[in-house]
Write a protein that holds these residues in place. Sequence first.
Motif, short mmCIF file in Angstrom:
data_model
loop_
_atom_site.label_atom_id
_atom_site.label_comp_id
_atom_site.label_asym_id
_atom_site.label_seq_id
_atom_site.Cartn_x
_atom_site.Cartn_y
_atom_site.Cartn_z
N GLN A 67 0.84 -1.21 0.00
CA GLN A 67 0.00 0.00 0.00
C GLN A 67 0.87 1.25 0.00
O GLN A 67 1.88 1.33 0.69
CB GLN A 67 -0.90 0.01 1.25
N LEU A 73 -8.57 3.45 -6.81
CA LEU A 73 -10.03 3.41 -6.97
C LEU A 73 -10.53 2.04 -7.39
O LEU A 73 -11.68 1.90 -7.80
CB LEU A 73 -10.46 4.48 -8.00
N GLY A 141 5.08 5.19 -5.80
CA GLY A 141 5.02 3.72 -5.92
C GLY A 141 3.63 3.28 -6.36
O GLY A 141 3.48 2.41 -7.23
#
Length: 473
Positions: A67, A73, A141
């Motif tokens: 993460q 989304l 990232g």
Amino acid sequence: MSVLLEKLRAIVGAANVLTEGDLGAWEQDWRKRSRGKALAVVRPGDTRQVAEVVRACAEAGTSIVPQGGNTGLAVGSTPDESGTQVLLSLQRLNAIRGIDAANLTMTVEAGCVLQTLQEAARNAGFLFPLSLAAEGSCTIGGNLATNAGGTQVVRYGNTRDLCLGLEVVTPQGGVWEGTSGLRKDNTGYDLRDLMIGSEGTLGIITAATMKLYPLPAAQLTAWAAVPSLDHAVTLLGLAHQRLGAGLTGFEVMGKFALSLVDKHFPALRVPFIDDASVPWCVLLENSDSESEDHARSRFEALLETAFEAGCVTNAVVAESLTQAHQLWHIRESIPLAQAEEGLNIKHDISIAVSRIPAFVAETDALLAREIPGVRLVNFGHLGDGNLHYNVQAPEGGDSKAFLRDHEDRINTLVYDAVEKFDGSFSAEHGVGSLKVDKLEKHKSPVALEMMRAIKRGLDPQNILNPGRVLRST
Ligand code: FAD
């Protein structure tokens, strides 16, 4: 599991292995459509620690969800509900390793926030052109892992086009050092391009070498009213012809999308909102390497030609950078205005620019016929053939119930129409866990099998982000 947690604490320090308290910021996706449960949130501070965490998890057979800023989304960056996955946050890897002015590159760690990179580039006298509404929170990232697009793609391309090299931790905990910043390197398979857009399923990006560009001498923004989507496409063609590489942004916005901004954020003062004859507006940006005067004369000549050709009926050109930012802010407020209006169904699609007007006309009519009262929120990066073709519940309706009753049907109607127009069901948001079934339905069997073979080959244990992009078997 407690043995693994002890190992992880030994690697990154106990303070960086979170198991208690409210972990909602990591466990819930940005749109609040899904909330999972992590075994732990682990926050390594450097590449070596990332590699050791991956090795420990691989030994324990524990899967990992990488993460960054958690703004994706497609529900790809949050854990599933099992409580057994390690959520690996890259946010502490946030150093800018260096700027190479002669090579026009910047080497940065994966957890750097996009806006910080834009500012660092500007402070060094360069432009880092990746720009999107989540730039204050998303990380480079995450941008690379999703091959993010944004508002400057028409000139500079997607994140993939801005990247010259990567440093990646493999699913076995090895480190691939590939940040040399070469513009030419034809030595076998392109591992960099394989990792970009792989959404954390093939490797963990820990650093990247990104391209820099000269800062433009002037940047002008105009807001133009156009009589139809066809006219918007004609205007795009004219803008390419007249501005060449100076065309750095071309966004289209439907009247209903803008009326939501006007309704929920009236202080933003949407241009031409009270003019009932304006169905679409376009936001154009012209970047010029010579001077403000040069930019203005080219821009005004373009708008004059467009007026004469009947593809623009009214226009304002921002007089200052502040005014330009205000115009962009209106465009970027559309997703937030939609959220204020209630839950909605998002489609991030791409279609050849020339076919977009026909797609919208046909699909609008189809949805109005099949699901009376639906409200269509159309806007997006027309310059790249990328539309956010979103669907809102009927006026005054219960949006939760609307989604429950109609989401699957609406998705099928829209994505089948996209396939008919040879388009893509995900232009820039990726697949995540939200669109795995769409990938299976709309990708060719040969393409799917190649993807599965790559995943099996690189991550035979299915440790990295299982069930995202490809279904776990
Ligand atoms: P996350 O959300 O944390 O992760 C996204 C995916 O990447 C996940 O699958 C995750 O596992 C993986 N991942 C994250 N970091 C790494 C890493 N270091 N190594 C390997 N895998 C990793 N996108 C566009 O393309 N264009 C837009 O214009 C745009 N506008 C947006 C506007 C808003 C308001 C929001 C909320 C989102 C928007 N997005 C847009 C979505 C966009 O994909 C993300 O904002 C961004 O690129 C994701 O970055 P992130 O750091 O938040 O990644």
